[in-house]
Design a protein around this motif. Sequence first.
Motif, PDB file in Angstrom:
ATOM      1  N   UNK A 115       0.831  -1.208   0.000  1.00 38.69           N
ATOM      2  CA  UNK A 115       0.000   0.000   0.000  1.00 38.69           C
ATOM      3  C   UNK A 115       0.859   1.248   0.000  1.00 38.69           C
ATOM      4  N   UNK A 116       0.547   2.150  -0.918  1.00 40.41           N
ATOM      5  CA  UNK A 116       1.227   3.441  -0.919  1.00 40.41           C
ATOM      6  C   UNK A 116       0.680   4.294   0.215  1.00 40.41           C
TER       7      UNK A 116
ATOM      8  N   UNK B 281     -13.963 -13.622   8.918  1.00 35.49           N
ATOM      9  CA  UNK B 281     -13.330 -14.850   9.413  1.00 35.49           C
ATOM     10  C   UNK B 281     -12.642 -15.645   8.307  1.00 35.49           C
ATOM     11  N   UNK B 282     -12.760 -15.242   7.059  1.00 38.70           N
ATOM     12  CA  UNK B 282     -12.201 -16.024   5.953  1.00 38.70           C
ATOM     13  C   UNK B 282     -11.075 -15.301   5.222  1.00 38.70           C
ATOM     14  N   UNK B 283     -10.813 -14.055   5.608  1.00 44.13           N
ATOM     15  CA  UNK B 283      -9.787 -13.249   4.947  1.00 44.13           C
ATOM     16  C   UNK B 283      -8.734 -12.777   5.943  1.00 44.13           C
ATOM     17  N   UNK B 284      -7.500 -12.797   5.497  1.00 44.19           N
ATOM     18  CA  UNK B 284      -6.415 -12.161   6.247  1.00 44.19           C
ATOM     19  C   UNK B 284      -5.675 -11.236   5.282  1.00 44.19           C
ATOM     20  N   UNK B 285      -5.321 -10.047   5.751  1.00 48.36           N
ATOM     21  CA  UNK B 285      -4.616  -9.082   4.905  1.00 48.36           C
ATOM     22  C   UNK B 285      -3.239  -8.789   5.478  1.00 48.36           C
ATOM     23  N   UNK B 286      -2.237  -8.850   4.610  1.00 52.83           N
ATOM     24  CA  UNK B 286      -0.864  -8.575   5.026  1.00 52.83           C
ATOM     25  C   UNK B 286      -0.307  -7.443   4.169  1.00 52.83           C
ATOM     26  N   UNK B 287      -0.028  -6.304   4.796  1.00 52.60           N
ATOM     27  CA  UNK B 287       0.607  -5.184   4.101  1.00 52.60           C
ATOM     28  C   UNK B 287       2.111  -5.386   4.197  1.00 52.60           C
ATOM     29  N   UNK B 288       2.728  -5.836   3.107  1.00 56.13           N
ATOM     30  CA  UNK B 288       4.144  -6.180   3.159  1.00 56.13           C
ATOM     31  C   UNK B 288       5.044  -4.946   3.177  1.00 56.13           C
ATOM     32  N   UNK B 289       4.460  -3.760   3.094  1.00 56.38           N
ATOM     33  CA  UNK B 289       5.264  -2.526   3.104  1.00 56.38           C
ATOM     34  C   UNK B 289       5.423  -1.937   4.495  1.00 56.38           C
ATOM     35  N   UNK B 290       4.812  -2.530   5.502  1.00 54.62           N
ATOM     36  CA  UNK B 290       4.760  -1.905   6.826  1.00 54.62           C
ATOM     37  C   UNK B 290       6.128  -1.661   7.444  1.00 54.62           C
ATOM     38  N   UNK B 291       7.090  -2.497   7.106  1.00 57.20           N
ATOM     39  CA  UNK B 291       8.411  -2.356   7.711  1.00 57.20           C
ATOM     40  C   UNK B 291       9.356  -1.479   6.883  1.00 57.20           C
ATOM     41  N   UNK B 292       8.835  -0.926   5.776  1.00 57.87           N
ATOM     42  CA  UNK B 292       9.704  -0.172   4.875  1.00 57.87           C
ATOM     43  C   UNK B 292       9.672   1.320   5.169  1.00 57.87           C
ATOM     44  N   UNK B 293      10.680   2.011   4.659  1.00 60.92           N
ATOM     45  CA  UNK B 293      10.705   3.464   4.780  1.00 60.92           C
ATOM     46  C   UNK B 293       9.518   4.051   4.028  1.00 60.92           C
ATOM     47  N   UNK B 294       8.867   4.992   4.651  1.00 59.65           N
ATOM     48  CA  UNK B 294       7.641   5.586   4.117  1.00 59.65           C
ATOM     49  C   UNK B 294       7.849   6.141   2.716  1.00 59.65           C
ATOM     50  N   UNK B 295       8.930   6.895   2.513  1.00 61.96           N
ATOM     51  CA  UNK B 295       9.119   7.601   1.246  1.00 61.96           C
ATOM     52  C   UNK B 295       9.409   6.675   0.084  1.00 61.96           C
ATOM     53  N   UNK B 296       9.911   5.489   0.360  1.00 64.24           N
ATOM     54  CA  UNK B 296      10.340   4.613  -0.730  1.00 64.24           C
ATOM     55  C   UNK B 296       9.183   3.947  -1.450  1.00 64.24           C
ATOM     56  N   UNK B 297       7.974   4.029  -0.889  1.00 62.66           N
ATOM     57  CA  UNK B 297       6.852   3.309  -1.473  1.00 62.66           C
ATOM     58  C   UNK B 297       5.827   4.219  -2.123  1.00 62.66           C
ATOM     59  N   UNK B 298       6.132   5.477  -2.296  1.00 60.68           N
ATOM     60  CA  UNK B 298       5.161   6.400  -2.857  1.00 60.68           C
ATOM     61  C   UNK B 298       4.973   6.132  -4.342  1.00 60.68           C
TER      62      UNK B 298
END
Length: 487
Positions: free
Chosen positions: A42-43, A62-79
């Motif tokens: 997610x940007x 109960x049937x969905x799980x969401x994983x934001x793989x950007x959470x551990x990254x530097x904010x500016x690098x994912x814009x």
Amino acid sequence: MKKAELIFVPQTSKGHLIPILEFAKRLVDHDDWISITVAFVKSPSDSFTDAYIESVKTSKLDRFEFIDVSQQEEHHSLVVDHHSQSIKYHVDALMETHMPLLKDFVTEISSSRSDLDTFTGLVFDLLFVPLVDIAHQFNIPSYIFLTANAGFLSLLFHLTTQHDDTWNSPDFKRSYPDELSSGFINPVPFNVLPSALFDKDNGYPWFMMTAQKFKAVKGIMVNTFEELEPYAISGFSDRGSPPVYPVGPVLDINCKPYTELDLAQCKKVMKWLDEQPRSSVIFLCFGSFGHFLAPQVKEIALGLEQSGYRFLWSLRVQSLSPRQPSRNDGSGCVHYIEDMLPEGFMERIQGKGIMIHGWAPQVKILAHEAIGGFVSHCGWNSILESLWFGVPVVTWPMYAEQQLNAFKMVKELGLAIELRLDYEELNVSNVVTANEIKKAVKQVMDDGSEVRKKAKEMAEIARKAIVNGGSSFLSIQRFIEDMIGEN
């Protein structure tokens, strides 16, 4: 039956995220043993992704799980600027920022999931097909969800058969005759193929790589239905390609505004439509990346005015002038667009038409009984939405595979009025005239037109396809059976 977990890896722009997650919701509705994990990047500025994912969580918690793989990254690098006026910039930015993160995630999760009684496979978006190689390294079944149609898929497979001949010749760029590609009844003109295909250094290699990855997966889900593209779909079984599952139309017909600004815009538009007679309004909307230069804006305005029909026009503009603002949702832009219109236009259309600047509640608009026709950029999601509501289309494709979609709708299916099939966005010399626009609007708004009748018939067929016993319902069931059988 044993439990099955699928990991979906979607792209987060609206045109990709909505259909792939709506398909995921259908899967869990079909089978109580299926659960879905969604891995996404997610940007930081992307409010839509948050809001839409929250709505999915609420309905299928109960049937969905969401994983934001950007959470551990530097904010500016994912814009990634989802409002970028260049589709190429948008895709390049996604590849640069998203792919390394997703590659690490898929590698980690594939190596850690040894229990194949529950872990059934990975489902990739079109733009993330290079991840198929990682799944293969760990012997994990991989699938693709294609937001385009069966005709586009047949083009991809066609490329792999022509690589050493037509496509690899010295006179590569737009010099070959119209080809009869399997999947199309009529010869396909070069000028309705994606323009990137003729970029031998960048675009063509991407298409070839994508086609090869498609050939390597266990199955491909396509957002179409058998009754809409019977010729294209019937041809896949003869090619030794992976199983193809037509599972559409996959739509979010309850799509709602996700910001306060969008909500206000939606209320204004729906109030105006409520005051208009049935099937009296022509709707014009050209997608997130569809922009016009000033000369074209003027011609559209004149064509609408001369047609005599009521209209609802969603407009984004592109200018060669430094006055052009960076976004199309501010009041300054409204004044600038008015500068591009014919003199006195806004005064003359009072009560006859309204203009929207930026986002439009397209699904709600197409569902409204006041809408009689749709001038569209022919993005596949937009075409499916128009068919779902029985609204006939006028073709004005802009970029990507939209010209091919327009060709299919007009020449293959007879479900649209041809304005242009080979329009190229922001080409100063390629202006659609007011007279052309007026003529096409009059054709599509004619109550007795054959296209209008066929659109209404296809709407009924589309709705039957997804209910119990329908063609797409059975196709989803077949996918589930094949998927679990693979494991």
